[in-house]
Design a protein around this motif. Structure first.
Motif, short mmCIF file in Angstrom:
data_model
loop_
_atom_site.label_atom_id
_atom_site.label_comp_id
_atom_site.label_asym_id
_atom_site.label_seq_id
_atom_site.Cartn_x
_atom_site.Cartn_y
_atom_site.Cartn_z
N LEU A 198 0.85 -1.18 0.00
CA LEU A 198 0.00 0.00 0.00
C LEU A 198 0.89 1.23 0.00
O LEU A 198 1.79 1.36 0.83
CB LEU A 198 -0.88 0.01 1.25
N SER B 225 -11.53 -0.16 3.37
CA SER B 225 -10.19 -0.68 3.69
C SER B 225 -10.12 -2.18 3.46
O SER B 225 -9.10 -2.70 2.96
CB SER B 225 -9.84 -0.36 5.15
N LEU C 75 -7.55 -4.24 1.07
CA LEU C 75 -6.75 -5.35 1.58
C LEU C 75 -6.91 -6.60 0.71
O LEU C 75 -5.95 -7.36 0.50
CB LEU C 75 -7.13 -5.68 3.03
N LEU D 268 -4.68 -6.14 -2.20
CA LEU D 268 -3.28 -6.27 -1.81
C LEU D 268 -2.91 -7.74 -1.58
O LEU D 268 -1.81 -8.18 -1.93
CB LEU D 268 -3.00 -5.46 -0.53
N ALA E 140 -3.88 -2.60 7.19
CA ALA E 140 -2.83 -3.21 6.37
C ALA E 140 -1.69 -3.73 7.24
O ALA E 140 -1.18 -4.84 7.02
CB ALA E 140 -2.30 -2.19 5.36
N GLN E 141 -1.31 -2.97 8.23
CA GLN E 141 -0.22 -3.40 9.11
C GLN E 141 -0.63 -4.63 9.92
O GLN E 141 0.18 -5.55 10.11
CB GLN E 141 0.18 -2.24 10.04
N LEU F 293 0.84 -6.56 5.88
CA LEU F 293 1.09 -6.05 4.54
C LEU F 293 1.97 -4.81 4.63
O LEU F 293 1.88 -4.04 5.59
CB LEU F 293 -0.22 -5.70 3.84
N VAL G 24 3.36 -1.13 4.08
CA VAL G 24 2.84 0.21 3.82
C VAL G 24 4.03 1.13 3.55
O VAL G 24 4.96 1.19 4.36
CB VAL G 24 2.02 0.75 5.00
#
Length: 301
Positions: A19, A79, A83, A86, A114-115, A119, A121
């Motif tokens: 991201l 979000s 995700l 991603l 995301a964290q 994933l 960032v």
């Protein structure tokens, strides 16, 4: 501009399944960075605070990507959609309406999600109203020795406003906040009535835009300035000089000793004095004596 001719951009690593939080101009389109354009041209999709607003920006630079609305009212569900993309190894960017995402704009929930999903960032730095205002504020930051607190948008609930106002009055740091044109007059008058008359106020209006204004005045000059400016349009960012330390302000000697003791293994006495002076607002000679006392105690052990 032909991005393909800028070979150094091709050397930038663009990990898949990441991201990208991309900063965009706060007014002047010329402030977009080359790296931001490269990322926005390379990702699989772009999540936007307002797809209509972002469409104009992207069109200006010939960028055509699928866009997803992600704003304060749908940040959780949107979000999750990002995700999912991603997780498939796609690259996605997020842009707010102006400036750096997450700075009084949506984006924090997306980054957090995301964290937590492990994933990556990646920040793509660029325009920021806060750093832009700081860079031209002069004495307001100088007198606070570079320290500041960013308060986001000025609250309009009475209790929240009173708490922040008390903090601003007592803080030795420069206080920075955003305000809308609908409330700027009321807020400035409140500051004029609450702050000591010689506290410096730096008013930035429409930063980077055609009608940009930068005004440096003292608290006791605000009322006169407002009378001369009946129409206050545009977006504002306000910087308020930190409270100067009183000459006879009491110093908590035990607290200073604890600070110096923690710093002693890593810094010289002179360096410790500089840190204590800047952070706690005490005279350098007093801070230096504390540092020497701590060093002497350490040598006796």
């Amino acid at each position: 501009m032909e991005l393909g001719s800028l070979d150094f951009l091709k050397q930038q690593d663009l990990p898949a399944g990441a991201l990208y939080m991309v900063a965009t101009p706060i007014g002047n389109l010329g402030d977009i960075t080359l790296r931001a354009l490269h990322v926005l041209s390379s990702v699989d999709g772009i999540a936007c605070e307002d797809t209509r607003h972002s469409a104009a920006l992207l069109q200006q630079f010939g960028i055509h990507k699928k866009c997803l609305a992600l704003h304060a009212h749908n940040e959780h569900s949107a979000s999750q959609t990002v995700l999912e993309h991603l997780a498939k190894g796609e690259r996605w960017a997020y842009i707010s309406d102006a400036g750096t995402p997450g700075v009084s704009d949506p984006g924090a929930r997306l980054v957090d999600a995301a964290q937590k999903a492990a994933l990556r960032v990646i920040p793509i730095p660029g325009p920021s109203a806060v750093s832009s205002a700081i860079s031209v504020s002069g004495s307001v930051m100088l007198n606070s020795e570079g320290q500041f607190q960013f308060l986001g948008f000025w609250p309009h609930k009475t209790k929240e406003r009173e708490l922040i106002l008390r903090d601003i009055c007592e803080s030795k740091k420069t206080s920075i906040f955003f305000e809308s044109p609908h409330h700027i007059r009321e807020t400035l008058l409140l500051l004029a009535n609450s702050l000591e008359g010689d506290r410096q106020i730096f008013i930035c209006r429409e930063l980077t835009k055609k009608f940009e204004q930068l005004i440096s005045i003292k608290a006791n000059e605000i009322s006169t300035w407002i009378e001369a400016h009946q129409t206050l349009k545009g977006e504002f960012i306000i910087l308020i000089e930190g409270r100067p330390a009183a000459a006879n302000e009491p110093v908590d000697h035990d607290a200073l000793m604890r600070w110096a003791n923690v710093l002693s293994p890593f810094l010289s006495s002179k360096e410790i004095a500089t840190v204590l002076s800047q952070i706690l607002g005490i005279a350098k000679k007093d801070a230096y004596q504390i540092a020497l006392d701590v060093k002497a105690i350490g040598e006796e052990k």
